[in-house]
Design a protein around this motif. Structure first.
Motif, PDB file in Angstrom:
ATOM      1  N   MET A   1      24.016  39.376  30.767  1.00  0.00           N
ATOM      2  CA  MET A   1      23.149  40.470  31.208  1.00  0.00           C
ATOM      3  C   MET A   1      23.835  41.302  32.287  1.00  0.00           C
ATOM      4  SD  MET A   1      20.340  42.030  30.753  1.00  0.00           S
ATOM      5  CE  MET A   1      19.249  40.954  29.891  1.00  0.00           C
ATOM      6  N   ILE A   2      24.512  40.653  33.223  1.00  0.00           N
ATOM      7  CA  ILE A   2      25.266  41.377  34.263  1.00  0.00           C
ATOM      8  C   ILE A   2      26.378  42.199  33.616  1.00  0.00           C
ATOM      9  CG2 ILE A   2      26.773  41.086  36.279  1.00  0.00           C
ATOM     10  CD1 ILE A   2      23.843  40.597  36.893  1.00  0.00           C
ATOM     11  N   TRP A   3      27.077  41.607  32.664  1.00  0.00           N
ATOM     12  CA  TRP A   3      28.145  42.305  31.946  1.00  0.00           C
ATOM     13  C   TRP A   3      27.585  43.540  31.238  1.00  0.00           C
ATOM     14  CZ3 TRP A   3      30.710  40.012  26.964  1.00  0.00           C
ATOM     15  CH2 TRP A   3      31.800  40.795  26.580  1.00  0.00           C
ATOM     16  N   LEU A   4      26.441  43.376  30.583  1.00  0.00           N
ATOM     17  CA  LEU A   4      25.800  44.482  29.880  1.00  0.00           C
ATOM     18  C   LEU A   4      25.431  45.613  30.845  1.00  0.00           C
ATOM     19  CD1 LEU A   4      24.418  45.102  26.956  1.00  0.00           C
ATOM     20  CD2 LEU A   4      22.340  44.615  28.220  1.00  0.00           C
ATOM     21  N   LEU A   5      24.814  45.267  31.968  1.00  0.00           N
ATOM     22  CA  LEU A   5      24.419  46.293  32.942  1.00  0.00           C
ATOM     23  C   LEU A   5      25.634  46.977  33.562  1.00  0.00           C
ATOM     24  CD1 LEU A   5      21.453  44.443  34.675  1.00  0.00           C
ATOM     25  CD2 LEU A   5      21.327  46.348  33.057  1.00  0.00           C
ATOM     26  N   ALA A   6      26.677  46.191  33.880  1.00  0.00           N
ATOM     27  CA  ALA A   6      27.884  46.778  34.453  1.00  0.00           C
ATOM     28  C   ALA A   6      28.571  47.700  33.451  1.00  0.00           C
ATOM     29  CB  ALA A   6      28.846  45.675  34.903  1.00  0.00           C
ATOM     30  N   ALA A   7      28.618  47.308  32.188  1.00  0.00           N
ATOM     31  CA  ALA A   7      29.243  48.155  31.166  1.00  0.00           C
ATOM     32  C   ALA A   7      28.480  49.466  31.012  1.00  0.00           C
ATOM     33  CB  ALA A   7      29.300  47.410  29.830  1.00  0.00           C
ATOM     34  N   ALA A   8      27.145  49.385  31.007  1.00  0.00           N
ATOM     35  CA  ALA A   8      26.341  50.610  30.898  1.00  0.00           C
ATOM     36  C   ALA A   8      26.518  51.481  32.131  1.00  0.00           C
ATOM     37  CB  ALA A   8      24.874  50.249  30.707  1.00  0.00           C
ATOM     38  N   PHE A   9      26.552  50.872  33.305  1.00  0.00           N
ATOM     39  CA  PHE A   9      26.714  51.638  34.541  1.00  0.00           C
ATOM     40  C   PHE A   9      28.056  52.355  34.569  1.00  0.00           C
ATOM     41  CE2 PHE A   9      28.274  51.804  38.943  1.00  0.00           C
ATOM     42  CZ  PHE A   9      27.311  52.647  39.491  1.00  0.00           C
ATOM     43  N   PHE A  10      29.132  51.635  34.261  1.00  0.00           N
ATOM     44  CA  PHE A  10      30.455  52.259  34.309  1.00  0.00           C
ATOM     45  C   PHE A  10      30.650  53.282  33.196  1.00  0.00           C
ATOM     46  CE2 PHE A  10      31.566  48.402  36.831  1.00  0.00           C
ATOM     47  CZ  PHE A  10      31.821  49.083  38.014  1.00  0.00           C
ATOM     48  N   ALA A  11      29.958  53.122  32.088  1.00  0.00           N
ATOM     49  CA  ALA A  11      30.043  54.114  31.018  1.00  0.00           C
ATOM     50  C   ALA A  11      29.335  55.405  31.425  1.00  0.00           C
ATOM     51  CB  ALA A  11      29.431  53.569  29.733  1.00  0.00           C
ATOM     52  N   LEU A  12      28.321  55.313  32.261  1.00  0.00           N
ATOM     53  CA  LEU A  12      27.595  56.501  32.717  1.00  0.00           C
ATOM     54  C   LEU A  12      28.245  57.180  33.919  1.00  0.00           C
ATOM     55  CD1 LEU A  12      23.904  55.295  32.378  1.00  0.00           C
ATOM     56  CD2 LEU A  12      25.058  57.032  31.007  1.00  0.00           C
ATOM     57  N   MET A  13      29.172  56.488  34.566  1.00  0.00           N
ATOM     58  CA  MET A  13      29.859  57.082  35.723  1.00  0.00           C
ATOM     59  C   MET A  13      30.642  58.308  35.268  1.00  0.00           C
ATOM     60  SD  MET A  13      29.320  55.345  38.538  1.00  0.00           S
ATOM     61  CE  MET A  13      30.693  55.666  39.587  1.00  0.00           C
ATOM     62  N   PRO A  14      30.652  59.359  36.113  1.00  0.00           N
ATOM     63  CA  PRO A  14      31.420  60.543  35.717  1.00  0.00           C
ATOM     64  C   PRO A  14      32.913  60.236  35.696  1.00  0.00           C
ATOM     65  CG  PRO A  14      30.572  60.783  37.946  1.00  0.00           C
ATOM     66  CD  PRO A  14      29.987  59.526  37.388  1.00  0.00           C
ATOM     67  N   ASN A  15      33.574  60.823  34.754  1.00  0.00           N
ATOM     68  CA  ASN A  15      35.005  60.627  34.609  1.00  0.00           C
ATOM     69  C   ASN A  15      35.708  61.459  35.672  1.00  0.00           C
ATOM     70  OD1 ASN A  15      37.504  59.984  33.738  1.00  0.00           O
ATOM     71  ND2 ASN A  15      37.282  60.827  31.673  1.00  0.00           N
ATOM     72  N   VAL A  16      36.458  60.809  36.570  1.00  0.00           N
ATOM     73  CA  VAL A  16      37.095  61.520  37.671  1.00  0.00           C
ATOM     74  C   VAL A  16      38.442  62.118  37.279  1.00  0.00           C
ATOM     75  CG1 VAL A  16      35.940  60.223  39.473  1.00  0.00           C
ATOM     76  CG2 VAL A  16      38.067  59.364  38.542  1.00  0.00           C
ATOM     77  N   SER A  17      38.961  61.724  36.155  1.00  0.00           N
ATOM     78  CA  SER A  17      40.235  62.300  35.720  1.00  0.00           C
ATOM     79  C   SER A  17      39.997  63.731  35.241  1.00  0.00           C
ATOM     80  CB  SER A  17      40.850  61.456  34.604  1.00  0.00           C
ATOM     81  OG  SER A  17      40.013  61.506  33.478  1.00  0.00           O
ATOM     82  N   LYS A  18      41.053  64.497  35.192  1.00  0.00           N
ATOM     83  CA  LYS A  18      40.935  65.888  34.757  1.00  0.00           C
ATOM     84  C   LYS A  18      40.568  65.940  33.283  1.00  0.00           C
ATOM     85  CE  LYS A  18      44.277  67.640  38.028  1.00  0.00           C
ATOM     86  NZ  LYS A  18      45.528  68.322  38.222  1.00  0.00           N
ATOM     87  N   PRO A  19      39.625  66.778  32.925  1.00  0.00           N
ATOM     88  CA  PRO A  19      39.269  66.866  31.513  1.00  0.00           C
ATOM     89  C   PRO A  19      40.415  67.437  30.691  1.00  0.00           C
ATOM     90  CG  PRO A  19      38.131  68.568  32.787  1.00  0.00           C
ATOM     91  CD  PRO A  19      38.870  67.695  33.760  1.00  0.00           C
ATOM     92  N   ALA A  20      40.524  66.980  29.495  1.00  0.00           N
ATOM     93  CA  ALA A  20      41.582  67.459  28.611  1.00  0.00           C
ATOM     94  C   ALA A  20      41.310  68.923  28.253  1.00  0.00           C
ATOM     95  CB  ALA A  20      41.630  66.605  27.351  1.00  0.00           C
ATOM     96  N   ALA A  21      42.390  69.668  28.075  1.00  0.00           N
ATOM     97  CA  ALA A  21      42.251  71.090  27.771  1.00  0.00           C
ATOM     98  C   ALA A  21      41.603  71.272  26.404  1.00  0.00           C
ATOM     99  CB  ALA A  21      43.628  71.764  27.789  1.00  0.00           C
ATOM    100  N   GLY A  22      40.635  72.184  26.338  1.00  0.00           N
ATOM    101  CA  GLY A  22      39.995  72.500  25.072  1.00  0.00           C
ATOM    102  C   GLY A  22      38.923  71.504  24.666  1.00  0.00           C
ATOM    103  N   ARG A  23      38.514  70.555  25.566  1.00  0.00           N
ATOM    104  CA  ARG A  23      37.497  69.566  25.201  1.00  0.00           C
ATOM    105  C   ARG A  23      36.250  69.748  26.048  1.00  0.00           C
ATOM    106  NH1 ARG A  23      39.089  63.707  24.960  1.00  0.00           N
ATOM    107  NH2 ARG A  23      37.026  63.694  24.050  1.00  0.00           N
ATOM    108  N   HIS A  24      35.835  70.928  26.306  1.00  0.00           N
ATOM    109  CA  HIS A  24      34.629  71.186  27.097  1.00  0.00           C
ATOM    110  C   HIS A  24      33.426  71.182  26.182  1.00  0.00           C
ATOM    111  CE1 HIS A  24      36.931  72.189  30.640  1.00  0.00           C
ATOM    112  NE2 HIS A  24      37.715  72.956  29.896  1.00  0.00           N
ATOM    113  N   ALA A  25      32.399  70.491  26.617  1.00  0.00           N
ATOM    114  CA  ALA A  25      31.175  70.461  25.840  1.00  0.00           C
ATOM    115  C   ALA A  25      30.459  71.799  26.010  1.00  0.00           C
ATOM    116  CB  ALA A  25      30.281  69.335  26.313  1.00  0.00           C
TER     117      ALA A  25
END
Length: 192
Positions: A22-46
């Motif tokens: 359950m902790i693993w599941l919550l941590a995986a969901a939390f980190f998946a929702l964290m904003p990506n701090v790396s620079k977005p790839a060119a041409g991949r803007h939503a």
């Protein structure tokens, strides 16, 4: 006693594994929702809200797939264990009058349950209780009979006794019971 230890520690292991999953599941969901701090790839803007939601939830679903599967497997294992306990139930729930008399005489009319600091309860016994709970496959026999006061009986409920509690009760019984076979506690009904 060996069988009760195995049952107790198996249940504890499944409980701890479920908590970790359950902790693993919550941590995986939390980190998946964290904003990506790396620079977005060119041409991949939503460009639309739907595209953004698809990216977020697609990432979350991918991240929680493995811990979710582990959690489902552990829930199935726990269900199987519970089903086996129900099949073990003794058809007779209540102790006979003779078993109650013998059990109370063995306990000398005093509660045999454990109170803080691992002492024997000093209150008079009022109930005959299953040491290993009937709802978990404990047999309705003199070996599984334990004299208990109303307070200790309610506090224990249907919880599984630990191997340490069983060992301490058998040790305390050696002080007031003469026969070695009357010292043993905690019997389960066999599947049959």
């Amino acid at each position: 006693m060996l069988e009760l230890k195995r049952i107790y520690w198996t249940r504890q292991a499944v409980r701890v594994a479920g908590f970790c999953a359950m902790i693993w599941l919550l941590a995986a969901a939390f980190f998946a929702l964290m904003p990506n701090v790396s620079k977005p790839a060119a041409g991949r803007h939503a460009t639309s809200v739907i595209a953004v939601l698809e990216q977020v939830f697609g990432g979350v679903l991918a991240a929680i797939a493995a811990p979710g599967a582990v959690l489902v497997v552990l829930m199935i294992i726990a269900g199987i264990m519970r089903g086996r306990e129900l099949r073990r139930r003794d058809p007779v729930r209540r102790f006979t009058r003779q078993q109650r008399l013998e059990g109370m005489a063995r306990a000398q009319g005093q509660c045999e349950m454990e109170v803080p600091f691992r002492r024997r309860c000093s209150r008079p016994a009022e109930h005959g209780d299953h040491f290993y709970p009937w709802s978990r496959g404990g047999s309705t026999s003199l070996q599984n009979f334990v004299a208990a006061c109303a307070t200790c009986n309610r506090a224990k409920g249907a919880s599984l006794p630990t191997p340490g509690q069983q060992r301490r009760l058998e040790g305390r019984r050696r002080g007031y019971v003469g026969l070695e076979e009357a010292v043993l506690v905690g019997e389960r009904r066999t599947l049959g």
